[in-house]
Write a protein that holds these residues in place. Structure first.
Motif, PDB file in Angstrom:
ATOM      1  N   ALA A  67      10.418   9.775 -32.511  1.00 22.08           N
ATOM      2  CA  ALA A  67      10.538   9.443 -31.287  1.00 22.08           C
ATOM      3  C   ALA A  67      12.110   9.563 -31.554  1.00 22.08           C
ATOM      4  O   ALA A  67      12.938   9.882 -31.658  1.00 22.08           O
ATOM      5  CB  ALA A  67       9.759   7.611 -31.478  1.00 22.08           C
ATOM      6  N   LYS A  71      12.362  12.093 -25.640  1.00 23.25           N
ATOM      7  CA  LYS A  71      12.561  11.280 -24.607  1.00 23.25           C
ATOM      8  C   LYS A  71      11.106  10.940 -23.620  1.00 23.25           C
ATOM      9  O   LYS A  71      10.522  10.103 -22.783  1.00 23.25           O
ATOM     10  CB  LYS A  71      13.692  10.063 -23.869  1.00 23.25           C
ATOM     11  CG  LYS A  71      14.559   9.292 -25.862  1.00 23.25           C
ATOM     12  CD  LYS A  71      15.665   8.981 -25.432  1.00 23.25           C
ATOM     13  CE  LYS A  71      17.055   8.548 -27.036  1.00 23.25           C
ATOM     14  NZ  LYS A  71      16.645   7.326 -27.173  1.00 23.25           N
ATOM     15  N   THR A  91      11.225   6.675 -26.448  1.00 21.60           N
ATOM     16  CA  THR A  91      10.711   5.315 -26.035  1.00 21.60           C
ATOM     17  C   THR A  91      10.664   5.638 -24.817  1.00 21.60           C
ATOM     18  O   THR A  91      12.307   5.717 -24.192  1.00 21.60           O
ATOM     19  CB  THR A  91      11.128   5.099 -26.570  1.00 21.60           C
ATOM     20  OG1 THR A  91      11.129   4.382 -27.910  1.00 21.60           O
ATOM     21  CG2 THR A  91      10.931   3.517 -25.969  1.00 21.60           C
ATOM     22  N   ASN A 145       6.420   6.377 -27.908  1.00 17.03           N
ATOM     23  CA  ASN A 145       6.640   5.438 -28.135  1.00 17.03           C
ATOM     24  C   ASN A 145       6.936   4.605 -26.845  1.00 17.03           C
ATOM     25  O   ASN A 145       7.306   4.990 -25.806  1.00 17.03           O
ATOM     26  CB  ASN A 145       7.314   6.121 -29.020  1.00 17.03           C
ATOM     27  CG  ASN A 145       8.337   4.575 -29.550  1.00 17.03           C
ATOM     28  OD1 ASN A 145       8.945   4.531 -29.247  1.00 17.03           O
ATOM     29  ND2 ASN A 145       8.613   5.272 -30.632  1.00 17.03           N
ATOM     30  N   ASN A 178       7.527  -0.135 -29.882  1.00 19.91           N
ATOM     31  CA  ASN A 178       8.869   0.102 -30.672  1.00 19.91           C
ATOM     32  C   ASN A 178       9.624  -1.281 -30.524  1.00 19.91           C
ATOM     33  O   ASN A 178       9.975  -1.884 -29.353  1.00 19.91           O
ATOM     34  CB  ASN A 178       9.740   1.122 -29.961  1.00 19.91           C
ATOM     35  CG  ASN A 178      10.938   1.324 -30.467  1.00 19.91           C
ATOM     36  OD1 ASN A 178      10.934   0.491 -31.049  1.00 19.91           O
ATOM     37  ND2 ASN A 178      11.531   2.559 -30.326  1.00 19.91           N
ATOM     38  N   LYS A 214       5.898   0.904 -34.984  1.00 21.73           N
ATOM     39  CA  LYS A 214       7.115   1.252 -35.318  1.00 21.73           C
ATOM     40  C   LYS A 214       8.260  -0.039 -35.973  1.00 21.73           C
ATOM     41  O   LYS A 214       8.481  -1.163 -35.325  1.00 21.73           O
ATOM     42  CB  LYS A 214       7.935   1.881 -34.326  1.00 21.73           C
ATOM     43  CG  LYS A 214       8.878   2.474 -35.928  1.00 21.73           C
ATOM     44  CD  LYS A 214       9.528   3.836 -34.931  1.00 21.73           C
ATOM     45  CE  LYS A 214      10.321   4.868 -35.432  1.00 21.73           C
ATOM     46  NZ  LYS A 214      10.898   5.901 -34.869  1.00 21.73           N
ATOM     47  N   THR A 242      10.607   4.042 -41.139  1.00 21.76           N
ATOM     48  CA  THR A 242      11.597   3.277 -40.417  1.00 21.76           C
ATOM     49  C   THR A 242      11.936   3.548 -39.323  1.00 21.76           C
ATOM     50  O   THR A 242      12.193   5.018 -39.517  1.00 21.76           O
ATOM     51  CB  THR A 242      12.321   2.577 -41.059  1.00 21.76           C
ATOM     52  OG1 THR A 242      13.297   3.537 -41.050  1.00 21.76           O
ATOM     53  CG2 THR A 242      11.911   1.662 -42.826  1.00 21.76           C
ATOM     54  N   GLY A 263      19.188   9.657 -40.482  1.00 23.83           N
ATOM     55  CA  GLY A 263      19.387  11.336 -42.131  1.00 23.83           C
ATOM     56  C   GLY A 263      19.474  10.985 -43.366  1.00 23.83           C
ATOM     57  O   GLY A 263      19.201   9.567 -43.654  1.00 23.83           O
ATOM     58  N   GLY A 292      15.111  10.163 -43.268  1.00 25.21           N
ATOM     59  CA  GLY A 292      16.232  10.749 -44.381  1.00 25.21           C
ATOM     60  C   GLY A 292      15.492  12.318 -44.302  1.00 25.21           C
ATOM     61  O   GLY A 292      15.595  12.698 -45.812  1.00 25.21           O
ATOM     62  N   TYR A 313      13.545  13.811 -38.122  1.00 24.48           N
ATOM     63  CA  TYR A 313      14.470  13.876 -36.592  1.00 24.48           C
ATOM     64  C   TYR A 313      15.971  14.628 -36.757  1.00 24.48           C
ATOM     65  O   TYR A 313      16.550  14.842 -36.715  1.00 24.48           O
ATOM     66  CB  TYR A 313      14.788  12.266 -35.909  1.00 24.48           C
ATOM     67  CG  TYR A 313      15.354  12.707 -34.480  1.00 24.48           C
ATOM     68  CD1 TYR A 313      16.710  13.491 -34.193  1.00 24.48           C
ATOM     69  CD2 TYR A 313      15.146  11.527 -33.475  1.00 24.48           C
ATOM     70  CE1 TYR A 313      17.458  13.074 -33.008  1.00 24.48           C
ATOM     71  CE2 TYR A 313      16.289  11.233 -32.204  1.00 24.48           C
ATOM     72  CZ  TYR A 313      16.866  12.301 -32.287  1.00 24.48           C
ATOM     73  OH  TYR A 313      17.040  12.432 -30.877  1.00 24.48           O
ATOM     74  N   SER A 314      16.770  13.553 -37.753  1.00 21.43           N
ATOM     75  CA  SER A 314      18.471  13.219 -38.084  1.00 21.43           C
ATOM     76  C   SER A 314      18.355  15.190 -38.571  1.00 21.43           C
ATOM     77  O   SER A 314      19.531  16.284 -38.610  1.00 21.43           O
ATOM     78  CB  SER A 314      18.707  12.812 -38.759  1.00 21.43           C
ATOM     79  OG  SER A 314      18.630  11.684 -38.068  1.00 21.43           O
TER      80      SER A 314
HETATM   81  C1  LIG Z   1      19.171  10.093 -31.427  1.00 25.43           C
HETATM   82  C2  LIG Z   1      18.467   9.357 -31.911  1.00 25.43           C
HETATM   83  C3  LIG Z   1      17.494   8.515 -30.987  1.00 25.43           C
HETATM   84  C4  LIG Z   1      16.587   7.974 -30.860  1.00 25.43           C
HETATM   85  N1  LIG Z   1      15.845   7.027 -30.564  1.00 25.43           N
HETATM   86  C5  LIG Z   1      14.707   6.964 -30.283  1.00 25.43           C
HETATM   87  C6  LIG Z   1      13.037   5.877 -29.639  1.00 25.43           C
HETATM   88  O1  LIG Z   1      13.791   6.527 -28.413  1.00 25.43           O
HETATM   89  N2  LIG Z   1      12.764   5.434 -30.070  1.00 25.43           N
HETATM   90  C7  LIG Z   1      12.432   5.022 -31.900  1.00 25.43           C
HETATM   91  O2  LIG Z   1      11.484   5.075 -31.616  1.00 25.43           O
HETATM   92  N3  LIG Z   1      13.140   6.106 -32.462  1.00 25.43           N
HETATM   93  C8  LIG Z   1      14.158   6.790 -31.655  1.00 25.43           C
HETATM   94  N4  LIG Z   1      14.971   7.224 -33.152  1.00 25.43           N
HETATM   95  C9  LIG Z   1      15.043   6.603 -34.637  1.00 25.43           C
HETATM   96  C10 LIG Z   1      14.249   7.937 -34.368  1.00 25.43           C
HETATM   97  O3  LIG Z   1      12.971   7.862 -34.330  1.00 25.43           O
HETATM   98  C11 LIG Z   1      13.422   7.494 -36.459  1.00 25.43           C
HETATM   99  O4  LIG Z   1      12.974   6.840 -36.820  1.00 25.43           O
HETATM  100  C12 LIG Z   1      14.903   7.498 -37.471  1.00 25.43           C
HETATM  101  O5  LIG Z   1      15.563   8.255 -36.738  1.00 25.43           O
HETATM  102  C13 LIG Z   1      14.588   7.592 -38.951  1.00 25.43           C
HETATM  103  O6  LIG Z   1      14.759   9.102 -38.632  1.00 25.43           O
HETATM  104  P1  LIG Z   1      15.511  10.716 -39.212  1.00 25.43           P
HETATM  105  O7  LIG Z   1      16.450   9.915 -40.878  1.00 25.43           O
HETATM  106  O8  LIG Z   1      14.427  11.665 -40.084  1.00 25.43           O
HETATM  107  O9  LIG Z   1      16.333  10.726 -38.307  1.00 25.43           O
HETATM  108  C14 LIG Z   1      16.157   8.046 -32.494  1.00 25.43           C
HETATM  109  C15 LIG Z   1      17.382   8.201 -33.144  1.00 25.43           C
HETATM  110  C16 LIG Z   1      17.912   9.275 -32.801  1.00 25.43           C
HETATM  111  C17 LIG Z   1      19.062   9.936 -34.334  1.00 25.43           C
END
Ligand SMILES: Cc1cc2nc3c(=O)[nH]c(=O)nc-3n(C[C@H](O)[C@H](O)[C@H](O)COP(=O)(O)O)c2cc1C
Length: 352
Positions: A67, A71, A91, A145, A178, A214, A242, A263, A292, A313-314
């Motif tokens: 997520a 958005k 979200t 979300n 969330n 979440k 997480t 990340g 991560g 995501y990252s």
């Molecule tokens: C720029 C950014 C915006 C995010 N926005 C949301 C969000 O709106 N809602 C949510 O549940 N998680 C959000 N996340 C969290 C990600 O969904 C994910 O849980 C978190 O980044 C860990 O995953 P990763 O290490 O692969 O990035 C966001 C993360 C990033 C980097």
């Protein structure tokens, strides 16, 4: 290799601008005659062994987009074309909101880590509903979300979540509550049994669609297990672990704007909490691991620990769109090495 060079150009742009440029590029590609289909086939690993049925839906592979990337649900088709097995939009909040003032997003390139304090910037419920209505039914599973508006006081938060559930349950393969973002003041305070008990009980009266919780990585293992088990007892269909962390000791020079880290630096922390949760909840509910994940080996580790699905995501920002294919084909290789016939045989194999 191509992305490694392209990255140098992308990183010249401020991160939100780079995101917008990436979105527009994907849109042009998606709409160009033949290009969209060719791009999708280049990125997609089609293999029966990766398929699963979850939440009454077929997931073609276990790798989803986390997520916050999409958005407003403006990139659903484009994300499918990156080879993902599912996406999670949002979200989304009931009313549109701008999010926190800039600067609020930073790439720590050396540490392959993102620091974000976005604060649920989004176009709001009506806007998203009108847009996704036109695309529904989707061609792959789409989670939605949901979060409360910043201006909604804590004692009215439940109404925000229930309104969002009523508006989106028709479209969502699953919904996600969330309450774990660090970027909306006091949101994480809602991670308590009174709120969760009331929310899931009332939500289940309004929809039969699966609703997941979440959670934040900054809870102790004990409270995460307690809260997640309670959510499941109250009607949650799964746990996503997480969100981002506010443990700034993980990074060499955190930016002053605060927010959450995601990340590489989140990887072990997120896995450790997920593993503890899975020890208790694997087999009792559906678990999704995120935080991560940046390789087939890491995704495979999460599946073996008990995740039915993983999200990234990252790593998409640091490794580029070929990552999704790399993870899916890597999972198949690891399955072959270990003698697993289907993804569902891998899931939780470390717990048996
Ligand atoms: C720029 C950014 C915006 C995010 N926005 C949301 C969000 O709106 N809602 C949510 O549940 N998680 C959000 N996340 C969290 C990600 O969904 C994910 O849980 C978190 O980044 C860990 O995953 P990763 O290490 O692969 O990035 C966001 C993360 C990033 C980097």
């Amino acid at each position: 290799m191509i992305y490694k060079n392209l990255r140098k150009v992308i990183y010249k742009f401020e991160p939100e601008m780079a995101h917008l440029l990436g979105e527009n590029f994907m849109k042009v590609l998606e709409r160009a005659p033949f290009a969209g289909a060719i791009w999708r086939s280049l990125n997609t690993v089609s293999d029966e062994r990766l398929k699963q049925n979850l939440f009454n839906t077929t997931f073609n592979n276990p790798v989803g987009l986390g997520a916050g990337f999409d958005k407003n649900g403006t990139m659903i088709r484009e994300i499918r074309s990156l080879g993902f097995g599912f996406t999670e939009i949002g979200t989304v909040t009931p009313l549109p909101q701008d999010g926190n003032p800039k600067p609020r997003l930073h790439r720590h390139i050396e540490e392959e880590t993102i620091q974000n304090a976005m604060g649920f910037n989004n176009g709001g419920m009506e806007n998203m509903r009108k847009r996704i209505e036109k695309l529904y039914p989707f061609k792959f599973p789409v989670g939605i979300n949901i979060g409360k508006n910043k201006v909604t006081p804590e004692d009215k938060a439940i109404e925000d979540y229930l309104t969002l559930i009523e508006n989106f349950e028709k479209f969502a393969s699953y919904l996600v509550v969330n309450i774990s973002s660090p970027n909306t003041p006091n949101l994480r305070d809602l991670q308590n049994e009174a709120f969760i008990g009331e929310l899931f009980t009332k939500a289940k009266e309004r929809t039969s669609k699966p609703i997941l919780l979440k959670i934040a990585p900054d809870m102790s293992e004990e409270s995460a297990i307690e809260l997640s088990s309670f959510a499941v007892k109250s009607g949650a269909s799964g746990i996503i672990a997480t969100n981002t962390t506010i443990d700034y000791s993980l990074i060499s020079s955190p930016r002053a704007f605060g927010g959450g880290l995601s990340g590489k630096v989140l990887r072990e922390k997120s896995f450790k909490l997920f593993d503890a949760l899975a020890e208790e909840l694997y087999g009792k509910t559906t678990l999704i691991s995120v935080g991560g994940v940046d390789s087939a080996e890491e995704a495979y580790r999460r599946l073996k620990a008990g995740a039915s699905l993983v999200q990234v995501y990252s790593a998409l920002v640091f490794k580029g769109p070929s990552l999704v294919k790399e993870i899916n084909s890597g999972i198949l290789k690891l399955m072959r090495r270990d003698g697993f016939g289907e993804t569902s045989d891998v899931i939780g194999s470390d717990r048996k």
